[in-house]
Design an enzyme around this catalytic site. Structure first.
Site, PDB file in Angstrom:
ATOM      1  N   SER A 167       0.830  -1.216   0.000  1.00  0.00           N
ATOM      2  CA  SER A 167       0.000   0.000   0.000  1.00  0.00           C
ATOM      3  C   SER A 167       0.860   1.260   0.000  1.00  0.00           C
ATOM      4  O   SER A 167       0.611   2.195  -0.774  1.00  0.00           O
ATOM      5  CB  SER A 167      -0.971   0.006   1.180  1.00  0.00           C
ATOM      6  OG  SER A 167      -0.291  -0.180   2.405  1.00  0.00           O
ATOM      7  N   HIS A 188      -1.923  -8.834   2.121  1.00  0.00           N
ATOM      8  CA  HIS A 188      -1.597  -7.548   2.772  1.00  0.00           C
ATOM      9  C   HIS A 188      -2.725  -7.198   3.752  1.00  0.00           C
ATOM     10  O   HIS A 188      -3.005  -7.971   4.655  1.00  0.00           O
ATOM     11  CB  HIS A 188      -1.349  -6.514   1.675  1.00  0.00           C
ATOM     12  CG  HIS A 188      -0.767  -5.202   2.119  1.00  0.00           C
ATOM     13  ND1 HIS A 188      -0.069  -5.040   3.282  1.00  0.00           N
ATOM     14  CD2 HIS A 188      -0.794  -3.955   1.535  1.00  0.00           C
ATOM     15  CE1 HIS A 188       0.319  -3.775   3.415  1.00  0.00           C
ATOM     16  NE2 HIS A 188      -0.121  -3.100   2.374  1.00  0.00           N
ATOM     17  N   HIS A 223       5.926 -12.641   7.563  1.00  0.00           N
ATOM     18  CA  HIS A 223       6.113 -11.249   7.124  1.00  0.00           C
ATOM     19  C   HIS A 223       7.285 -11.187   6.154  1.00  0.00           C
ATOM     20  O   HIS A 223       8.241 -11.941   6.276  1.00  0.00           O
ATOM     21  CB  HIS A 223       6.384 -10.319   8.314  1.00  0.00           C
ATOM     22  CG  HIS A 223       6.144  -8.886   7.985  1.00  0.00           C
ATOM     23  ND1 HIS A 223       7.128  -8.074   7.468  1.00  0.00           N
ATOM     24  CD2 HIS A 223       5.028  -8.136   8.069  1.00  0.00           C
ATOM     25  CE1 HIS A 223       6.621  -6.877   7.261  1.00  0.00           C
ATOM     26  NE2 HIS A 223       5.345  -6.884   7.613  1.00  0.00           N
ATOM     27  N   ARG A 225       3.381  -4.559  16.724  1.00  0.00           N
ATOM     28  CA  ARG A 225       1.979  -4.135  16.594  1.00  0.00           C
ATOM     29  C   ARG A 225       1.044  -5.224  17.123  1.00  0.00           C
ATOM     30  O   ARG A 225      -0.022  -4.940  17.670  1.00  0.00           O
ATOM     31  CB  ARG A 225       1.658  -3.820  15.122  1.00  0.00           C
ATOM     32  CG  ARG A 225       2.527  -2.712  14.536  1.00  0.00           C
ATOM     33  CD  ARG A 225       2.302  -2.543  13.045  1.00  0.00           C
ATOM     34  NE  ARG A 225       2.660  -3.747  12.309  1.00  0.00           N
ATOM     35  CZ  ARG A 225       2.462  -3.924  11.008  1.00  0.00           C
ATOM     36  NH1 ARG A 225       1.881  -2.967  10.289  1.00  0.00           N
ATOM     37  NH2 ARG A 225       2.831  -5.038  10.400  1.00  0.00           N
ATOM     38  N   ASP A 246      -2.062  -8.388  11.805  1.00  0.00           N
ATOM     39  CA  ASP A 246      -3.415  -8.810  11.441  1.00  0.00           C
ATOM     40  C   ASP A 246      -3.912 -10.009  12.238  1.00  0.00           C
ATOM     41  O   ASP A 246      -5.107 -10.296  12.243  1.00  0.00           O
ATOM     42  CB  ASP A 246      -3.467  -9.132   9.941  1.00  0.00           C
ATOM     43  CG  ASP A 246      -3.158  -7.907   9.112  1.00  0.00           C
ATOM     44  OD1 ASP A 246      -3.746  -6.854   9.389  1.00  0.00           O
ATOM     45  OD2 ASP A 246      -2.311  -7.998   8.198  1.00  0.00           O
TER      46      ASP A 246
HETATM   47  N1  AMX Z   1       1.416 -19.716   6.094  1.00  0.00           N
HETATM   48  C1  AMX Z   1       1.849 -20.628   5.186  1.00  0.00           C
HETATM   49  N2  AMX Z   1       2.904 -20.441   4.391  1.00  0.00           N
HETATM   50  C2  AMX Z   1       3.575 -19.293   4.525  1.00  0.00           C
HETATM   51  C3  AMX Z   1       3.223 -18.308   5.461  1.00  0.00           C
HETATM   52  C4  AMX Z   1       2.071 -18.553   6.250  1.00  0.00           C
HETATM   53  N3  AMX Z   1       1.625 -17.666   7.145  1.00  0.00           N
HETATM   54  N4  AMX Z   1       4.082 -17.280   5.365  1.00  0.00           N
HETATM   55  C5  AMX Z   1       4.963 -17.591   4.386  1.00  0.00           C
HETATM   56  N5  AMX Z   1       4.655 -18.822   3.870  1.00  0.00           N
HETATM   57  C6  AMX Z   1       5.286 -19.485   2.742  1.00  0.00           C
HETATM   58  C7  AMX Z   1       5.142 -18.605   1.511  1.00  0.00           C
HETATM   59  O1  AMX Z   1       3.841 -18.745   0.940  1.00  0.00           O
HETATM   60  C8  AMX Z   1       6.248 -19.096   0.640  1.00  0.00           C
HETATM   61  O2  AMX Z   1       5.803 -20.302   0.037  1.00  0.00           O
HETATM   62  P1  AMX Z   1       6.285 -20.694  -1.472  1.00  0.00           P
HETATM   63  O3  AMX Z   1       7.772 -20.838  -1.382  1.00  0.00           O
HETATM   64  O4  AMX Z   1       5.549 -21.940  -1.735  1.00  0.00           O
HETATM   65  O5  AMX Z   1       5.870 -19.553  -2.340  1.00  0.00           O
HETATM   66  C9  AMX Z   1       7.336 -19.435   1.659  1.00  0.00           C
HETATM   67  O6  AMX Z   1       6.674 -19.597   2.924  1.00  0.00           O
HETATM   68  C10 AMX Z   1       8.385 -18.336   1.816  1.00  0.00           C
HETATM   69  O7  AMX Z   1       7.724 -17.101   2.054  1.00  0.00           O
HETATM   70  P2  AMX Z   1       8.422 -15.952   2.925  1.00  0.00           P
HETATM   71  O8  AMX Z   1       9.653 -15.520   2.221  1.00  0.00           O
HETATM   72  O9  AMX Z   1       8.528 -16.390   4.342  1.00  0.00           O
HETATM   73  O10 AMX Z   1       7.291 -14.822   2.934  1.00  0.00           O
HETATM   74  P3  AMX Z   1       7.015 -13.723   1.805  1.00  0.00           P
HETATM   75  O11 AMX Z   1       7.895 -12.565   2.065  1.00  0.00           O
HETATM   76  O12 AMX Z   1       7.010 -14.295   0.455  1.00  0.00           O
HETATM   77  O13 AMX Z   1       5.489 -13.331   2.147  1.00  0.00           O
HETATM   78  C11 AMX Z   1       3.639 -12.847   3.519  1.00  0.00           C
HETATM   79  C12 AMX Z   1       5.133 -12.614   3.266  1.00  0.00           C
HETATM   80  C13 AMX Z   1       3.155 -11.906   4.596  1.00  0.00           C
HETATM   81  C14 AMX Z   1       2.871 -12.563   2.235  1.00  0.00           C
HETATM   82  C15 AMX Z   1       3.432 -14.319   3.959  1.00  0.00           C
HETATM   83  O14 AMX Z   1       4.093 -14.564   5.171  1.00  0.00           O
HETATM   84  C16 AMX Z   1       1.974 -14.714   4.080  1.00  0.00           C
HETATM   85  O15 AMX Z   1       1.368 -15.108   3.084  1.00  0.00           O
HETATM   86  N6  AMX Z   1       1.368 -14.612   5.322  1.00  0.00           N
HETATM   87  C17 AMX Z   1      -0.037 -14.838   5.504  1.00  0.00           C
HETATM   88  C18 AMX Z   1      -0.840 -13.632   5.056  1.00  0.00           C
HETATM   89  C19 AMX Z   1      -0.684 -12.458   5.983  1.00  0.00           C
HETATM   90  O16 AMX Z   1      -0.767 -12.594   7.198  1.00  0.00           O
HETATM   91  N7  AMX Z   1      -0.466 -11.262   5.433  1.00  0.00           N
HETATM   92  C20 AMX Z   1      -0.385 -10.030   6.208  1.00  0.00           C
HETATM   93  C21 AMX Z   1       1.021  -9.491   6.317  1.00  0.00           C
HETATM   94  C22 AMX Z   1       1.042  -8.181   7.089  1.00  0.00           C
HETATM   95  C23 AMX Z   1       0.370  -7.086   6.306  1.00  0.00           C
HETATM   96  O17 AMX Z   1       0.827  -6.704   5.251  1.00  0.00           O
HETATM   97  N8  AMX Z   1      -0.722  -6.561   6.768  1.00  0.00           N
END
Ligand code: AMX
Length: 432
Positions: free
Chosen positions: A239, A269, A315, A324, A370
């Site tokens: 964002s 996000h 994250h 947070r 979140d």
């Molecule tokens: N549950 C399951 N798998 C997860 C995970 C979770 N909470 N967090 C990361 N992973 C997985 C990724 O999907 C990725 O899988 P892949 O290799 O098959 O594609 C692998 O672990 C490596 O990812 P990463 O480098 O640890 O994370 P990232 O930087 O690519 O993504 C984020 C970060 C937040 C998108 C991810 O942790 C996620 O999807 N979390 C759940 C959604 C969430 O809570 N989002 C809110 C974030 C905060 C915000 O912006 N408000």
């Protein structure tokens, strides 16, 4: 005492010199190579942006102009009788790096209340949206209206004066968000007629009133904390970066922030706060309330095995529990320790990190902001989870607009990074 705009006007020439000196001294220095994985890996960790309001440390979490969340809770002005920081003070801090006085914050509350009304056509536009259109889609749709910057630009404003109308637009935007959010809430969830904003009340109090919770002092305090901690998280998140990018084309703050909201609406996000509640409810339906740790653990595994993420965990930058999350946990421990959903959130907190660690993919197994916000809102009766990201959006306006003002004050250029094709990468490294 100076107003926020007067203070900014004094700070801008100093900061222009500061940036000039920094570029003269360090402009040609490099910090870290660009590697091909940055291009394929969503630019994780690639240093690329200036963002003055806040900086995120992977271990420690966010600092707003150098101050941690507990420090902001301690030092920023509070409402009479309240214990959470007023977001008005946080906005002042984000913009100037200074802690305002109680009077300056009260002036800002009044100023925002005076700017809060939204044009009739926006009201009509919102009233015509079908309740099935997601609140976040309605939110981004209703933002763009008379922009002081767009008008000034069309009349030939000089580049050095851009920040003035961008400041005015930003103040209007922040001021009008509660009325837009409140209207969407009442339209979509049938909560009756929208009350009017009280110029004697602070921003969070007015927002709570528009949502129907103005008489609940604990909810008002929650809003103050909520907006403060959701306001800004440095510049690279979807964002914030979207707002900055779109603003760099000199699109006005309403357009830039509308674009930012569309990014916030994604499930990885900002929509994650809705997703967390959906996931917790599904878990309760599947394994019942008061389930054992073993049953919760199995449910978490079933989520992972079906190829879904555990919302609220992980994250892109953080590698520890999000401060947070901790601030909201403290709030809950103080005010709703016996809440059954809070107990489930706690139980999940003791189980998910182990499972994610064992699964071995996520770089950060700890909870983010979140994972906790929905349970607090639910406790006070704001149970409509589709609305949660709208509140995140109201808060995010503080951080995005603070940077838009500085970008225009410092003459930040159009963003235009270089892209490559896979074929061109392969060619670049032939015989290397
Ligand atoms: N549950 C399951 N798998 C997860 C995970 C979770 N909470 N967090 C990361 N992973 C997985 C990724 O999907 C990725 O899988 P892949 O290799 O098959 O594609 C692998 O672990 C490596 O990812 P990463 O480098 O640890 O994370 P990232 O930087 O690519 O993504 C984020 C970060 C937040 C998108 C991810 O942790 C996620 O999807 N979390 C759940 C959604 C969430 O809570 N989002 C809110 C974030 C905060 C915000 O912006 N408000």
């Amino acid at each position: 005492q100076p107003t926020l705009k007067e203070r900014l006007a004094a700070l801008i020439p100093q900061e222009i010199e500061n940036v000039k000196a920094t570029r003269a001294e360090h402009g040609k220095k490099s910090f870290g190579p660009v590697i091909v994985d940055h291009l394929y890996g969503g630019m994780r960790g690639l240093p690329a942006l200036i963002w003055d309001g806040s900086v995120l440390d992977a271990e420690e979490g966010i600092r707003f102009r150098g101050r941690t969340i507990p420090e902001c809770q301690q030092f920023l002005p509070k409402a009479p009788g309240g214990s959470e920081p007023l977001p008005e003070g946080l906005f002042w801090l984000l913009l100037t790096g200074e802690v305002p006085t109680q009077e300056q914050v009260a002036e800002l509350s009044k100023d925002w209340a005076a700017r809060a009304a939204i044009p009739e056509f926006v009201e009509e536009l919102l009233d015509r949206c079908p309740p099935t259109l997601h609140p976040m889609s309605q939110f981004s749709l209703a933002l763009n209206h008379d922009s002081a910057f767009a008008k000034a630009y069309s009349q030939g404003i000089s580049k050095k004066d851009y920040w003035g109308p961008v400041f005015e637009d930003s103040m209007d935007l922040i001021a009008k968000l509660p009325n837009i959010a409140g209207r969407i809430y009442r339209n979509v969830f049938g909560q009756g007629k929208l009350p009017v904003i009280d110029p004697a009340k602070d921003y969070s109090h007015n927002l709570a009133t528009l949502l129907g919770f103005g008489d609940d002092e604990a909810f008002v305090e929650l809003m103050r904390l909520y907006i403060t901690i959701h306001s800004d998280h440095e510049g690279g998140n979807v964002s914030a970066h979207t707002g900055k990018l779109v603003g760099s084309a000199l699109s006005d703050p309403f357009l830039a922030f509308g674009a930012a909201l569309n990014g916030l609406a994604g499930p990885l996000h900002g929509l994650a706060n809705q997703e967390v509640l959906v996931w917790l409810r599904k878990m309760q339906n599947s394994i019942g309330e008061n389930a054992s740790d073993e049953a919760v653990r199995e449910y978490v595994w079933s989520t992972l095995k079906s190829g879904q993420v555990v919302p609220g965990y992980g994250h892109a930058v953080l590698r520890k529990t999000d401060p947070r999350y901790m601030a909201q946990r403290e709030f809950a421990l103080k005010r709703l320790p016996e809440d059954s959903l809070f107990k489930l959130v706690n139980q999940v907190y003791t189980i998910v990190p182990d499972v994610l660690f064992e699964a071995g993919k996520a770089k950060n197994p700890w909870p983010n902001v979140d994972a906790h916000s929905g349970v607090l809102l639910t406790h006070y009766g704001l149970t409509q989870m589709e609305f949660y990201t709208v509140l995140f959006g109201v808060s995010r306006a503080f951080g995005v607009t603070a940077q838009l003002i500085w970008d225009r004050a410092l003459g930040a250029p159009l963003e235009r990074p270089k892209s490559y094709s896979t074929a061109s990468i392969q060619k670049m490294f032939v015989n290397k």
